[in-house]
Design a protein around this motif. Structure first.
Motif, PDB file in Angstrom:
ATOM      1  N   GLU A  50       0.832  -1.193   0.000  1.00 15.53           N
ATOM      2  CA  GLU A  50       0.000   0.000   0.000  1.00 15.53           C
ATOM      3  C   GLU A  50       0.876   1.255   0.000  1.00 15.53           C
ATOM      4  OE1 GLU A  50      -3.541   1.856  -0.453  1.00 15.53           O
ATOM      5  OE2 GLU A  50      -3.185  -0.311  -0.426  1.00 15.53           O
ATOM      6  N   VAL A  51       2.035   1.192   0.646  1.00 13.93           N
ATOM      7  CA  VAL A  51       2.985   2.309   0.614  1.00 13.93           C
ATOM      8  C   VAL A  51       3.474   2.526  -0.820  1.00 13.93           C
ATOM      9  CG1 VAL A  51       5.173   3.207   1.489  1.00 13.93           C
ATOM     10  CG2 VAL A  51       3.689   1.850   2.988  1.00 13.93           C
ATOM     11  N   ILE A  52       3.710   1.419  -1.534  1.00 13.01           N
ATOM     12  CA  ILE A  52       4.137   1.512  -2.939  1.00 13.01           C
ATOM     13  C   ILE A  52       3.044   2.178  -3.774  1.00 13.01           C
ATOM     14  CG2 ILE A  52       4.749   0.192  -5.001  1.00 13.01           C
ATOM     15  CD1 ILE A  52       6.941   0.271  -2.858  1.00 13.01           C
ATOM     16  N   TYR A  53       1.785   1.781  -3.531  1.00 12.00           N
ATOM     17  CA  TYR A  53       0.683   2.406  -4.267  1.00 12.00           C
ATOM     18  C   TYR A  53       0.597   3.901  -3.966  1.00 12.00           C
ATOM     19  CZ  TYR A  53      -1.276  -2.090  -5.747  1.00 12.00           C
ATOM     20  OH  TYR A  53      -1.477  -3.308  -6.338  1.00 12.00           O
ATOM     21  N   LEU A  54       0.769   4.265  -2.696  1.00  9.59           N
ATOM     22  CA  LEU A  54       0.740   5.674  -2.324  1.00  9.59           C
ATOM     23  C   LEU A  54       1.877   6.442  -3.005  1.00  9.59           C
ATOM     24  CD1 LEU A  54      -0.084   5.344   1.480  1.00  9.59           C
ATOM     25  CD2 LEU A  54      -1.550   6.368  -0.262  1.00  9.59           C
ATOM     26  N   THR A  55       3.031   5.800  -3.121  1.00 14.27           N
ATOM     27  CA  THR A  55       4.171   6.416  -3.818  1.00 14.27           C
ATOM     28  C   THR A  55       3.809   6.693  -5.277  1.00 14.27           C
ATOM     29  OG1 THR A  55       5.710   5.214  -2.403  1.00 14.27           O
ATOM     30  CG2 THR A  55       6.602   6.133  -4.438  1.00 14.27           C
TER      31      THR A  55
END
Length: 935
Positions: A555-560
């Motif tokens: 999810e952090v990758i998606y937010l990035t």
């Protein structure tokens, strides 16, 4: 609205702002003039005008031709009750002398002349009057209402009323001050209010008189009072308490002033104003938004604003009912202010399109600006809205110029005449050799810039987003936006909140990790977008703390990716989206919401009315798929599983990679658009992600295989009208199909629960009645059914577009027959109702062929009922009279002869001959319909 009411409404409109001198000049309006305005037959108008005279609502002026004036206008001008039916022109001149000795007070109250004075503004006006009269010097007032609702105008009318009531002296000051103009400079704001002494601060080169001093003996209107800082509020309530003040920099001199304050705000006063200040403003008045006003008032406001534009153009406006429909429903956020802006845009478009016409400017749908036109086209409620609007205006309405006076002047009227500018620019561009198309495009762009510079457009409202996203998510997103802007040293627009809030909302509702990226791709994102990844880690911590959830690394990758995509201005190739749904506007509505919320994306809608054949659907889908493909394939979101079966056929036809998801919803479209625009995923990844997000929803959808079929009849009570509907639907089913189809009657009050129960047992082919249950089946309203179009929709739903069982299927006759039958059985005494219906239906077909027109069900029912009772009246020897003094014009005479000739064989069958006057009434119905279809 009845014909007589329409005629009276037009007569009142013609004389709305007439003066005595103008009345003496025009001496009233003739039946011919009003007939031309309303596009009615002169004989019909004259008939109703005489009825108005007998009802003492109009006065007949004995001129040649005879003219008419509303009694209300005569009473207003001469300040006396009127009970005469007729008046000589000499009477007008005789009363002119008396008029000079009369002190006029009737109908000149500025507050009572406001649109809505007896409706939505009734309470506000009552409060304003009480505040103005309150001893000794009136009560200070606070006007509450959204932007553009008319607070400034209302304040101005209070001022006019105070002068009218002798509370203020003529010429007393009315000072307007917008606190927002000096919001960021409190010292300058206080200087504006109270003035300053020379040398008080840098730039104070001379003594300055403040607004409180200028408004002495009058009214000071303070707009956006919530922008007044606390120290300003304190100084103001001190002045209110004591009536004294100092200019800034003064200590030894106390000044006095007598001022009535009218303040205005769009905010909740208890949350933005000091309680000590609010206590000094005892009268709080709510000004309703445009949405809170009745349809009648919105139409009157639109008519008034159109009249003001007609005055600028110096021409009459011929306004189509669809333009009213589009205008009234176009001011979604800006209230009356935005309605005024939209009216001017429409008039400017129409003026440009009719520069070659000297006498009138026609306003039709083609003159609507694109954004208003698209909103009107995409609405599924246009038929219903137009029917409601037709109670107050005609198919086309003539709007005459409104002559400006103190009671009709708008505070923010433009200081220039836009139409003069248009004419001048067209002349100059013509000289330069530009084509008409180029000139129009150039001028239209200029028009929009001019109008929007005078009318501030409100930005998109968060409450639209609240339909899809929880309010708590929006709040945390605003905080995250500030974090991102600080860490990345950049500014983000409102779209950041829309996309990020929807992403977080989807993550929270999903409740589980969805991983559509491999390890190599995630590592690459971390290494490539280091700053954005660090910001995403901060987001992770705040989301976990705020919602008490675990945010996984993916999810952090998606937010990035989301942060980087919003930040980046590069245009990448994206997956295209095509939304396809049955119905006239379902797909368009979902796409419109997605574009409005999330901005432009390669997305298109394919609406599929039941009348469209499968081959046409495939062609439309193929065209849209090719149009939306940017090289990354197309995601097709459809409402029914049968469309998903077209995937391979469409891939073969277009050469485009396609993935299809069924049971489309607005939320699904929004989710897909967000992922296409801001996650930069390929077609298969987006398909997997959207599918997994909505898989639980599909699991709850019941299957319809093997179910019995049904039509659902819906009425307010579940009886009465619905019972009659059941009879009509049974007849349609019997003629359209030989398979068993149940007709189920449901009360609209129990619809939500009952429809779910029915769907478990039945496949609902269509619903008919007073309320749309919003299910995956066509709905036909009573208006559409009675009008005739609904039967075709029901037939298509039953036969799935095939040929009905009965070759003699004549849908319109079913409705006409069923609805006429009950009334004729009840009221015909001497004649056989069944025989009369058969005979008159046959006659109507003949006369339609003769006149070359197509009558809808409503008109057919009207003619059948009138003609049947005309024959009955002949038996009773009690015919009705057409008119005692009117001539028959050319068109009516022609239609009359055709009516007489085609009725003759049926008169012979019955052995009855109806009177010429009865035939004239019948012919007038046909003539009016003929004229409407010609135009």
């Amino acid at each position: 609205m009845k014909r007589i009411d329409k005629i009276y409404h037009q007569l009142m409109h013609n004389f709305r702002n007439v003066t005595l001198d103008q009345l003496l000049q025009v001496q009233g309006h003739s039946a011919k003039e009003i007939a031309e305005q309303l596009q009615m037959e002169r004989s019909n108008v004259s008939f109703e005008l005489n009825n108005l005279v007998r009802a003492q609502k109009a006065v007949k002026i004995k001129t040649f031709p005879v003219r008419y004036v509303p009694v209300e206008i005569v009473e207003r001008i001469f300040n006396m009750e009127w009970n005469k039916e007729k008046m000589e022109v000499e009477d007008l001149h005789q009363l002119q002398g008396n008029h000079k000795r009369i002190r006029r007070k009737i109908s000149t109250n500025p507050l009572e002349l406001m649109i809505g004075a007896k409706g939505s503004l009734k309470k506000a006006i009552s409060q304003a009057k009480a505040a103005v009269f309150y001893p000794p010097h009136g009560l200070h007032m606070l006007l509450l209402g959204p932007t553009g609702s008319g607070k400034s105008l209302f304040a101005n009318r209070i001022y006019q009323f105070a002068i009218y009531s002798d509370i203020l002296k003529p010429g007393a000051p009315f000072i307007t001050f917008n606190c927002a103009d000096y919001y960021n400079n409190p010292q300058l704001l206080l200087s504006q209010l109270f003035g300053h002494k020379k040398g008080t601060f840098t730039g104070a080169d001379e003594d300055k008189v403040g607004l409180v001093e200028q408004a002495d003996g009058g009214i000071l209107f303070m707009d956006e009072i919530h922008r007044l800082p606390p120290e300003g509020q304190e100084m103001l309530f001190y002045f209110i308490d004591n009536g004294t003040y100092n200019r800034l920099g003064e200590t030894e001199h106390r000044r006095t002033s007598k001022v009535l304050f009218i303040c205005a705000t769009t905010e909740n006063p208890s949350s933005v104003l000091l309680k000590t200040f609010l206590r000094r403003i005892p009268m709080t008045i709510h000004i309703p938004s445009l949405e809170e006003r009745s349809l009648k008032e919105r139409i009157e406001l639109t008519t008034f604003l159109l009249g003001k534009e007609a005055e600028r153009i110096k021409k009459n406006l011929n306004v189509h009912i669809d333009v009213y429909n589009a205008l009234i429903h176009s001011a979604k956020f800006g209230n009356v202010g935005q309605l005024k802006s939209n009216v001017q845009l429409v008039c400017a478009h129409g003026f440009l399109n009719h520069l070659d016409k000297d006498d009138v400017v026609e306003l039709t749908v083609r003159d609507l600006p694109d954004e208003i036109k698209q909103d009107w086209i995409s609405s599924s409620k246009n038929i219903e809205r137009s029917k409601m609007i037709s109670e107050y205006v005609n198919i086309t309405t003539i709007i005459s110029p409104i002559v400006e006076d103190e009671t009709t002047k708008l505070d923010d009227d433009l200081s220039f005449n836009l139409y003069h500018l248009i004419e001048e620019k067209v002349k100059n561009l013509n000289k330069e050799g530009l084509s008409k198309k180029e000139i129009n495009q150039y001028i239209l762009t200029d028009i929009h810039l001019h109008v929007r510079s005078f009318f501030k457009q409100r930005t998109f409202q968060n409450h639209h987003l609240l339909k899809f996203v929880d309010d708590k998510v929006i709040q945390i997103t605003k905080e995250l936006k500030e974090v991102a802007e600080h860490e990345l040293n950049c500014r983000f627009g409102r779209k950041f909140i829309y996309f990020l809030s929807m992403h977080i909302d989807a993550f929270l509702k999903r409740g589980k990790q969805i991983d559509v990226l491999n390890e190599q791709e995630t590592d690459e994102i971390r290494d490539t977008h280091v700053k954005e990844y660090q910001v995403a880690l901060i987001f992770k911590d705040k989301i976990q703390e705020y919602f008490r959830v675990i945010v996984p690394e993916i999810e952090v990758i998606y937010l990035t990716m989301l942060i980087q995509s919003i930040k980046s201005l590069e245009e990448n190739k994206r997956v295209g989206i095509v939304v396809a749904a049955h119905g006239n506007s379902m797909a368009s509505s979902m796409v419109e919401v997605a574009i409005e919320l999330l901005g432009s994306t390669p997305i298109a809608a394919v609406d599929m009315p039941l009348t469209v054949s499968p081959s046409e659907i495939i062609e439309s889908l193929a065209a849209k798929i090719k149009q939306m493909d940017e090289g990354e394939g197309v995601l097709m979101l459809v409402d029914m599983g049968s469309l998903a079966m077209l995937e391979s056929k469409l891939e073969e036809k277009t050469g485009v990679n396609i993935k299809t998801i069924s049971n489309v919803t607005t939320s699904m479209v929004l989710d897909a658009v967000r992922k296409v625009n801001y996650l930069n995923l390929n077609l298969h990844a987006i398909y997997d992600s959207v599918t997994k997000d909505f898989i639980e929803l599909w699991d709850r959808q019941p299957a319809s295989a093997g179910k019995k079929k049904a039509l659902v009849s819906i009425c307010t009570t579940g009886s009465g009208t619905a019972k009659k509907l059941e009879e009509i639907l049974t007849t349609i089913v019997n003629k359209a199909s030989d398979e068993p189809i149940s007709i189920l009657t449901v009360s609209s009050m129990k619809l939500a629960n009952r429809i779910k129960e029915i769907e478990k047992e039945y496949e609902i082919l269509a619903t008919v009645g007073t309320k749309d249950p919003k299910i995956n089946a066509p709905h036909v309203s009573l208006e559409v059914l009675i009008g005739g179009e609904g039967e075709k929709v029901i037939q298509q739903a039953i036969t799935k577009g095939g040929i009905p069982m009965s070759d003699g299927f004549t849908g319109t006759n079913i409705i006409v027959r069923e609805l006429c039958e009950d009334s004729l059985k009840k009221y015909l005494v001497f004649l056989n109702p069944y025989h009369m219906i058969d005979m008159l239906l046959e006659w109507l077909q003949t006369i339609q062929d003769e006149l070359g027109i197509i009558l809808n069900n409503t008109v057919m029912i009207k003619v059948i009922m009138h003609t049947a009772f005309a024959f009955e009246r002949e038996v009773k020897q009690n015919p009705i009279a057409f008119s005692e003094e009117e001539e028959i014009n050319g068109q009516l005479e022609k239609v009359y002869h055709i009516t007489e000739r085609t009725l003759h064989p049926y008169e012979q069958k019955l052995g009855l001959k109806i009177s010429d006057d009865e035939k004239l009434f019948i012919a007038a119905i046909f003539a009016e319909e003929l004229q409407g279809q010609l135009f």
